[in-house]
Design an enzyme around this catalytic site. Structure first.
Site, PDB file in Angstrom:
ATOM      1  N   LYS A  50      59.246 -71.952  -5.098  1.00 19.66           N
ATOM      2  CA  LYS A  50      59.683 -72.895  -4.068  1.00 19.66           C
ATOM      3  C   LYS A  50      58.465 -73.549  -3.431  1.00 19.66           C
ATOM      4  O   LYS A  50      57.576 -72.851  -2.931  1.00 19.66           O
ATOM      5  CB  LYS A  50      60.483 -72.152  -2.991  1.00 19.66           C
ATOM      6  CG  LYS A  50      61.858 -71.696  -3.459  1.00 19.66           C
ATOM      7  CD  LYS A  50      62.829 -72.851  -3.484  1.00 19.66           C
ATOM      8  CE  LYS A  50      64.225 -72.389  -3.901  1.00 19.66           C
ATOM      9  NZ  LYS A  50      65.152 -73.529  -4.051  1.00 19.66           N
TER      10      LYS A  50
ATOM     11  N   LYS B  18      74.610 -76.480 -10.238  1.00 19.26           N
ATOM     12  CA  LYS B  18      75.086 -75.312  -9.494  1.00 19.26           C
ATOM     13  C   LYS B  18      76.604 -75.386  -9.571  1.00 19.26           C
ATOM     14  O   LYS B  18      77.233 -76.099  -8.786  1.00 19.26           O
ATOM     15  CB  LYS B  18      74.624 -75.391  -8.034  1.00 19.26           C
ATOM     16  CG  LYS B  18      73.146 -75.137  -7.808  1.00 19.26           C
ATOM     17  CD  LYS B  18      72.820 -75.213  -6.328  1.00 19.26           C
ATOM     18  CE  LYS B  18      71.505 -74.535  -5.974  1.00 19.26           C
ATOM     19  NZ  LYS B  18      70.343 -75.093  -6.680  1.00 19.26           N
TER      20      LYS B  18
HETATM   21 MG    MG Z   1      66.906 -76.512  -6.466  1.00 15.21          MG
END
Ligand code: MG
Length: 354
Positions: free
Chosen positions: A152, A264
């Site tokens: 991240k 997702k």
């Molecule tokens: Mg992402």
């Protein structure tokens, strides 16, 4: 087809707070739905919204369940507004399961006999924490077999993070790849600085360098920036936040998006339709977790196993995730097996929420 609808809202603390460019996330809220038909077949689904991505809120998903009432039908469910994408996904998952004739009274382990596709296992990317903490976590995971790592970025200071990139890459095992996920944190110039730096490094893709949510005035401009970046740099760019709204997948395919599509499944209202369009377009797809419970993850992983395109490492290296491990999916390993997915017992999670 008539169904009895029940739902249970949950709030589950994470074992450790999740830091992304959207902020610090300490607990997951969502709604598990249960449908039962007149013959007693049951199915479960999970609405796990992420409003920062532009989905409905959990309150809206719960309100949607209340509005449907205790008795509903396939026709009424089909008429739910597109705005309630996560709830629509949850109900579609539950309906699919009812249609498979799943009976809670039967032996759950029997379900493992019929996996959806040809594949028996899929690779998984290891999820690294933001910042310097990532570095120490790579070697132990490489040792157990992980080859794809996701870091991240866009969380701390840009120059500090950029300065860490070489240290992170140096820890990668031979042949290892790094995925960077900025969660839309950068403007064009910042994204360019990263993409220049990534060019000769083992970076598989940079995920969502820039983002403007649906309805934002800058949305069209931001999408042009993404298309421009994808054309200007050799490192592929992946879309994630950009794919959540109704019609997003179709629009990006139409725009000739040359990069990766991170799907997702929990956040895509019409998952079957979206995957059919991606397959037809020959798109490169990465299936990814929305940090949902094992109910939603089961449905997402089933979709990943059924995908006929090139298999890429799954963004499901997230477990153990919850303080209460009963809600976790299979513990993160370099591969997930189809049997692990079919062994997830949604009824046990439903009962745990009682
Ligand atoms: Mg992402």
């Amino acid at each position: 087809m008539k169904y009895r609808l029940q739902f249970r809202r949950y709030r589950l603390p994470f074992r450790g707070a999740v830091r992304t460019a959207h902020g610090v996330w300490a607990e997951r809220e969502g709604v598990i739905v249960r449908l039962e038909d007149e013959r007693g077949n049951a199915g479960w689904g999970e609405a796990a919204p992420i409003p920062a991505f532009g989905t409905e809120t959990v309150d809206e998903a719960e309100e949607g369940c209340r509005a449907l009432g205790e008795w509903t039908s396939a026709e009424v469910i089909a008429g739910l507004p597109a705005r309630l994408g996560c709830l629509r996904h949850a109900l579609a998952t539950a309906e699919d399961e009812v249609g498979r004739g799943f009976s809670p009274a039967a032996d759950v382990s029997g379900a493992a006999a019929e996996p959806a596709g040809e594949r028996r296992y899929l690779g998984v990317a290891a999820l690294l924490p933001a910042g310097r903490a990532a570095i120490a976590q790579i070697a132990p995971r490489a040792e157990v077999g992980f080859r794809v790592f996701k870091w991240k970025v866009g969380v701390g200071d840009l120059a500090d993070e950029l300065a860490l990139l070489d240290d992170v890459c140096a820890e990668l095992p031979s042949g290892g790849k790094l995925r960077l996920d900025a969660n839309g944190a950068w403007d064009r110039r910042q994204a360019e600085r990263w993409l220049e730096r990534c060019a000769e490094r083992p970076v598989e893709f940079v995920e969502q360098p820039c983002f403007a949510p649906q309805g934002a005035a800058l949305r069209g401009k931001t999408e042009d920036v993404l298309l421009g970046l994808a054309g200007d740099y050799p490192t592929p760019i992946a879309l994630d936040e950009s794919l959540v709204g109704e019609g997003d997948v179709e629009r990006w395919i139409g725009a000739g998006w040359p990069g990766v599509f991170v799907v997702k499944p929990s956040l895509v209202g019409d998952l079957v339709g979206a995957l059919a369009r991606l397959e037809k377009a020959g798109a490169s797809v990465v299936f990814s977790s929305a940090l949902e419970t094992a109910v939603g993850a089961r449905s997402a992983l089933r979709a990943a196993f059924a995908w006929k395109g090139e298999p890429r490492a799954l963004g499901f290296g997230v477990w153990p995730l919850f303080v209460d491990g009963r809600f976790d999916g299979p513990i993160a390993a370099p591969f997930v097996r189809v049997e692990d997915v079919e062994r997830i017992n949604p009824e046990a999670i439903w009962t745990a929420l009682d």
